[in-house]
Motif scaffolding. Sequence first.
Motif, short mmCIF file in Angstrom:
data_model
loop_
_atom_site.label_atom_id
_atom_site.label_comp_id
_atom_site.label_asym_id
_atom_site.label_seq_id
_atom_site.Cartn_x
_atom_site.Cartn_y
_atom_site.Cartn_z
N THR A 1 -16.31 -39.28 37.75
CA THR A 1 -15.50 -39.61 38.70
C THR A 1 -15.17 -38.55 39.68
N TYR B 1 -16.60 -36.41 42.70
CA TYR B 1 -17.17 -37.14 43.54
C TYR B 1 -15.45 -36.32 44.62
N LYS C 1 -15.23 -34.99 47.77
CA LYS C 1 -17.46 -35.18 48.21
C LYS C 1 -17.21 -36.27 49.12
N VAL D 1 -18.75 -38.94 50.74
CA VAL D 1 -19.67 -40.33 50.19
C VAL D 1 -19.48 -41.81 51.22
N LEU E 1 -13.51 -44.36 43.46
CA LEU E 1 -12.65 -43.85 44.39
C LEU E 1 -11.49 -44.17 45.84
N VAL F 1 -23.59 -38.52 48.49
CA VAL F 1 -22.54 -37.49 48.26
C VAL F 1 -23.26 -36.53 48.53
#
Length: 218
Positions: free
Chosen positions: A87, A90, A93, A95, A201, A216
Motif C-alpha cells: 500500500t 499508492y 498516486k 486512484v 488508503l 491507479v
Amino acid sequence: MTTVSPTAAAASAATAPDAMKKLSGNFSTFLTLLTTQLKNQDPTSPMDSNAFTQQLVMYSQVEQQIDTNSNLKTLISQGTSNAAAVTTGYLGKKVSILNGNAALTNGSASWTYNLDAAAATNQLSITDSKGKLVYAGAGETAAGNHTFAWDGKDNNGNQLADGAYTLNVAATGGAGGAVTSSVASAGTVTQIDMTGSTPKLVIGSMEVNLGDVAAVAN
C-alpha cells in the motif's frame, strides 16, 4: 486419580509462550502426582492405565494446538506486513474508486456516473458517512458517462464539513423500469492508515479499502 486439566491451562493463557509455560508447569505437576500414585498404589488393585494415558494424549493435543495458533499468528502478521509494504506504493498516486464514495475537500467533491441507456428521469442523492441524506437533485438522462461536481452544500445552502460522501443514482426509463448505472470517483492518496488489521488508503479525510480501487495512475 487426581488430574490437572491441560485445556484449562491453555485457555487461561493469553499468548503462545505463556500457554506453553503454563502447560509445562501443569505437565510437571501431573507427572509428580502420577509418580506418587504409582509408588503408593495398592498392588491388589492397580491403577487403570487408560486414565493417565488419556491425560498424556490430551497434553500432546493441546501442545500441538498452541503451536498451530502461534504459527497462524505469525502468518497473519507477515500478511499484514506485506500488505502494508504494497500500500505504500499508492502514496501520491491518483486512484479510481468504485464504491460511490468521494472525499469532500475544501468544499469540493466530484463523481462520474454512467447510464447504460437513456433515462426518462434521473434523481441524484448524496448521503454522509452515517447514511443521512444531505443533498438531492436532478441528474443527466442521456446514456453514457457524466460528471457531477458538488460544492459541499446541502439543499438549504449550508456548507457541510469535509469528509466522505456517497453519490446515489436512481435513473428510470420511459416504461418506469430502472436504468442500470455505476458511480466512480477519483482522488490522490495522501496517507496510509495502518492502525487497523488491514492498511487503508487515505484521500483527504476519507479512508478507502484496497478492494474498492479500480485503477491507479501517477
